[in-house]
Design an enzyme around this catalytic site. Structure first.
Site, PDB file in Angstrom:
ATOM      1  N   THR A 164       6.919   4.165   1.725  1.00  9.02           N
ATOM      2  CA  THR A 164       6.708   5.485   1.122  1.00  9.02           C
ATOM      3  C   THR A 164       6.765   6.597   2.166  1.00  9.02           C
ATOM      4  OG1 THR A 164       5.437   4.609  -0.707  1.00  9.02           O
ATOM      5  CG2 THR A 164       4.996   6.907  -0.108  1.00  9.02           C
ATOM      6  N   GLY A 181      11.912  13.964  -1.822  1.00  4.49           N
ATOM      7  CA  GLY A 181      10.818  14.453  -2.623  1.00  4.49           C
ATOM      8  C   GLY A 181      10.597  13.677  -3.894  1.00  4.49           C
ATOM      9  N   ARG A 217      24.742   9.198  -5.527  1.00  8.01           N
ATOM     10  CA  ARG A 217      24.734   8.571  -4.207  1.00  8.01           C
ATOM     11  C   ARG A 217      25.768   7.453  -4.055  1.00  8.01           C
ATOM     12  NH1 ARG A 217      18.669   7.703  -2.491  1.00  8.01           N
ATOM     13  NH2 ARG A 217      18.680   9.956  -2.266  1.00  8.01           N
ATOM     14  N   SER A 263       0.828  -1.211   0.000  1.00  7.81           N
ATOM     15  CA  SER A 263       0.000   0.000   0.000  1.00  7.81           C
ATOM     16  C   SER A 263       0.864   1.264   0.000  1.00  7.81           C
ATOM     17  CB  SER A 263      -0.932  -0.008   1.216  1.00  7.81           C
ATOM     18  OG  SER A 263      -0.166  -0.079   2.406  1.00  7.81           O
ATOM     19  N   GLY A 264       2.030   1.180  -0.635  1.00 10.77           N
ATOM     20  CA  GLY A 264       2.850   2.378  -0.821  1.00 10.77           C
ATOM     21  C   GLY A 264       2.386   3.138  -2.054  1.00 10.77           C
ATOM     22  N   GLN A 317      12.021  11.183   2.353  1.00 12.04           N
ATOM     23  CA  GLN A 317      12.145  12.567   2.805  1.00 12.04           C
ATOM     24  C   GLN A 317      12.264  13.540   1.640  1.00 12.04           C
ATOM     25  OE1 GLN A 317      15.346  12.941   5.659  1.00 12.04           O
ATOM     26  NE2 GLN A 317      14.238  11.822   7.224  1.00 12.04           N
ATOM     27  N   HIS A 362      22.294   4.593   1.248  1.00  3.47           N
ATOM     28  CA  HIS A 362      22.150   6.040   1.383  1.00  3.47           C
ATOM     29  C   HIS A 362      23.384   6.551   2.121  1.00  3.47           C
ATOM     30  CE1 HIS A 362      20.650   9.998   2.341  1.00  3.47           C
ATOM     31  NE2 HIS A 362      19.636   9.785   1.520  1.00  3.47           N
ATOM     32  N   HIS A 374      19.486   1.238   1.600  1.00  2.00           N
ATOM     33  CA  HIS A 374      18.397   2.187   1.380  1.00  2.00           C
ATOM     34  C   HIS A 374      17.432   1.750   0.287  1.00  2.00           C
ATOM     35  CE1 HIS A 374      16.450   6.088   1.321  1.00  2.00           C
ATOM     36  NE2 HIS A 374      16.820   6.329   0.074  1.00  2.00           N
ATOM     37  N   GLU A 380      19.296  17.305  -4.989  1.00  2.00           N
ATOM     38  CA  GLU A 380      19.941  16.182  -4.302  1.00  2.00           C
ATOM     39  C   GLU A 380      21.066  15.653  -5.169  1.00  2.00           C
ATOM     40  OE1 GLU A 380      17.242  13.310  -2.330  1.00  2.00           O
ATOM     41  OE2 GLU A 380      15.657  14.641  -2.993  1.00  2.00           O
ATOM     42  N   SER A 401      12.328   7.573  -7.104  1.00  4.15           N
ATOM     43  CA  SER A 401      11.503   6.397  -6.779  1.00  4.15           C
ATOM     44  C   SER A 401      10.038   6.758  -6.574  1.00  4.15           C
ATOM     45  CB  SER A 401      12.055   5.671  -5.565  1.00  4.15           C
ATOM     46  OG  SER A 401      12.387   6.583  -4.568  1.00  4.15           O
ATOM     47  N   ARG A 405      20.279   4.310  -8.483  1.00  2.32           N
ATOM     48  CA  ARG A 405      19.113   5.179  -8.685  1.00  2.32           C
ATOM     49  C   ARG A 405      19.461   6.642  -8.436  1.00  2.32           C
ATOM     50  NH1 ARG A 405      15.155   7.168  -4.951  1.00  2.32           N
ATOM     51  NH2 ARG A 405      16.404   6.132  -3.363  1.00  2.32           N
ATOM     52  N   ASP A 441       9.721  -9.757   0.482  1.00  2.00           N
ATOM     53  CA  ASP A 441       8.712 -10.813   0.264  1.00  2.00           C
ATOM     54  C   ASP A 441       8.167 -10.817  -1.164  1.00  2.00           C
ATOM     55  OD1 ASP A 441       8.896 -10.361   3.022  1.00  2.00           O
ATOM     56  OD2 ASP A 441       6.892  -9.497   3.110  1.00  2.00           O
TER      57      ASP A 441
HETATM   58  C1  SIN Z   1      16.712  11.474   0.539  1.00  2.00           C
HETATM   59  O1  SIN Z   1      15.890  12.323   0.847  1.00  2.00           O
HETATM   60  O2  SIN Z   1      17.913  11.665   0.635  1.00  2.00           O
HETATM   61  C2  SIN Z   1      16.218  10.156   0.054  1.00  2.00           C
HETATM   62  C3  SIN Z   1      15.367  10.326  -1.127  1.00  2.00           C
HETATM   63  C4  SIN Z   1      15.511   9.174  -2.056  1.00  2.00           C
HETATM   64  O3  SIN Z   1      15.963   8.110  -1.639  1.00  2.00           O
HETATM   65  O4  SIN Z   1      15.216   9.334  -3.231  1.00  2.00           O
END
Ligand code: SIN
Length: 547
Positions: A57, A63, A296, A26-27, A61, A248, A358, A132, A398, A393, A227
């Site tokens: 979800t 966006g 990342r 349910s994300g 953080q 992360h 992450h 980011e 995501s 990614r 799962d």
């Molecule tokens: C983050 O806010 O650093 C994570 C966001 C993400 O994983 O896309």
């Protein structure tokens, strides 16, 4: 509708329900799909092993990365967003998939806003844009400062409530029902007390999120146990790119941290914070042209190296110096609260941070509208591998993918149903297995963290495989924990098999014995289960459009 089935042993389903589409999870991807499918007139049932709002979800953080028409930085474009995605993906993205999903972003975000999601607005009255790692422009829309996932989830849950999408909470999906011809025709589930049931459906959408619980420390919640990936493998689906687990760069460090660790969003670095080691030396200087805003995988690997080698380094963490970020508490209330709980004030104290598991860049191989290799089985969100992420990614892609593919997969199911391509659910056979090999969770997490995190080599990966093999025991599938342990085990085996074979470093797969990329490895590895349930690698196949 639910039909009781008389089974005194309670090991085969004691009830059955029917739907056109059962959505596992349910994300963002699952609820987006369920809402669209219901709007298309399908009978949908959402099955989630926690409460409806408790998926991965809500922890997001940063966006949603998206270039909205008339609401973007002057020199930004959808094409630039696609280029940044391809660059971050380190040569393994499917270029057509990237362009398709990134192009779909603006419409998907417009729908979400129409459904009630509220994003932050700058003083000038236009949408506020953050930045980011890996992004060449400010293009990440956010909500509640650093609570974007929570707002997206809130809006979708509210919409699902208003439109009456049925949700079966606290039920874990166990196995797919398969027809004699190998089509998926529903799933078996267990409630929290282990009472089994079955949902017969022509289509099953796996949208169950990730696998961070393979590791001791992760940004993911406790339910991220792989799962859905395991269920899809057992249903005959191919998976790919599972060796690419994104760490992360910055979760909040506490000594000996285990389980879900609070995230310190990359957007903090987007506002000017810098990574420094224990003696105050910049971690990212000279590492990458984008410095602290490098993709990342690059930042996590650089932190890992610095923790291991810096003179005066502190071994298991570095620091994020955010003292220059104005209005930290207002812009990043979630991070601020997590710091405050440790007695830290980011306005004056450097924030101790460390990398943690992450995001799974790989998963069930699907098209950009969520179709897997098995008729009747679909996947979307983190559990899927559309080709958007490649080997690493791009940040905040995501939620974007969940919104875009969630919508499309519902349309694909409706089209496949209308075209008569899906099974009659009555023909689905109940799975016969009642046990599965599972490793003991603590030792699995320990060996995966030690040998299959950032910095892998042949000896360590072999050691991890041996430890897993030695700790396997036949585990009854009558509890959530049993189903999860079996899933973690098969997913770990798949990851290790792919990581051993990939003799190069690329994106999130960092091998100390093969430190560079190898052009011959610019391809994905497909994995399926053997008839005895072992993950086996198909010959590595160059996937169409790899870029
Ligand atoms: C983050 O806010 O650093 C994570 C966001 C993400 O994983 O896309």
């Amino acid at each position: 509708m639910t039909t009781p089935v008389n089974d005194p042993q309670a090991k085969t389903p004691v009830w059955e329900a029917r739907a056109d589409l059962v959505v596992i999870g349910s994300g963002v991807a699952g609820l987006t799909a369920a809402l669209r499918a219901q709007a298309l007139g399908l009978h949908v049932l959402v099955v989630t092993k926690a409460a409806v709002a408790d998926g991965n979800t809500r922890w997001a953080q940063g966006g949603v990365a998206v270039v909205l028409e008339n609401e973007h930085d002057l020199d930004d474009s959808v094409a630039k967003h696609a280029e940044d995605t391809l660059t971050a993906g380190a040569g393994l993205c499917d270029e057509a998939a990237v362009r398709s999903i990134v192009d779909g972003g603006p419409a998907a975000v417009a729908r979400l806003r129409a459904d009630g999601a509220k994003f932050d607005v700058a003083a000038s009255g236009v949408l506020a844009l953050g930045r980011e790692g890996g992004h060449s422009a400010f293009r990440v829309i956010h909500a509640g400062g650093d609570a974007t996932g929570a707002e997206v989830e809130r809006a979708l849950v509210a919409q699902a409530g208003q439109t009456g999408v049925p949700v079966l909470e606290h039920h874990i999906a166990v196995d797919a029902l398969l027809t004699p011809g190998g089509r998926v025709a529903g799933v078996t589930v267990l409630d929290r007390h282990g009472v089994p049931g079955a949902v017969r459906a022509s289509a099953v959408l796996v949208a169950s999120g990730g696998l961070g619980q393979l590791y001791q420390a992760t940004s993911n919640p406790e339910i991220a146990t792989g799962d859905g990936l395991a269920l899809a493998l057992r249903a005959g689906a191919a998976v790919a790119d599972v060796e690419f687990v994104q760490f992360h760069p910055t979760v909040l460090y506490t000594p000996g941290a285990r389980g879900r660790c609070p995230l310190v969003t990359e957007a903090v670095r987007g506002e000017g914070a810098t990574l420094v080691d224990g003696v105050g030396l910049p971690v990212m200087r000279g590492v990458h042209p984008l410095g602290d805003l490098a993709p990342r995988d690059v930042v996590s690997a650089a932190i890992t190296r610095r923790m291991a080698t810096a003179p005066g380094g502190v071994g298991d963490h570095v620091f994020l110096d955010a003292t220059s970020v104005a209005g930290f508490a207002r812009r990043f209330p979630t991070v601020f609260a997590a710091c405050a709980a440790l007695g830290l004030d980011p306005a004056v104290d450097p924030i101790p941070v460390t990398p943690a598991a992450h995001f799974s860049c790989g998963g069930v191989v699907t098209t950009v509208d969520g179709r897997s290799s098995v008729p009747g089985l679909y996947a979307a969100g983190e559990v899927a591998r559309t080709g958007l992420h490649g080997a690493n990614r791009l940040a905040s892609n995501s939620l974007l993918e969940g919104l875009v593919v969630g919508q499309r997969v519902a349309e694909a199911v409706a089209a496949d149903l209308a075209a008569g391509l899906l099974a009659d659910p009555a023909r689905g056979r109940l799975p016969s297995r009642t046990t599965a090999p599972a490793a003991e969770r603590d030792s699995l997490q320990r060996v995966m963290s030690r040998y299959a995190a950032i910095g892998r080599d042949a000896d360590g990966l072999a050691a991890a495989g041996s430890v897993l093999d030695l700790s396997l025991s036949d585990t009854p599938l009558w509890t959530h924990a049993g189903v999860e342990d079996a899933a973690l085990t098969v997913v770990a085996q798949a990851l290790l098999a792919a990581a051993v074979r990939r003799t190069e470093s690329r994106g999130c797969h960092v091998r100390s014995d093969f430190p560079g990329p190898d052009e011959g490895w610019r391809r994905s590895q497909l994995i399926r289960l053997s008839p005895s349930g072992q993950p086996v690698l198909a010959d590595p196949i160059p996937l169409e459009g790899a870029a």
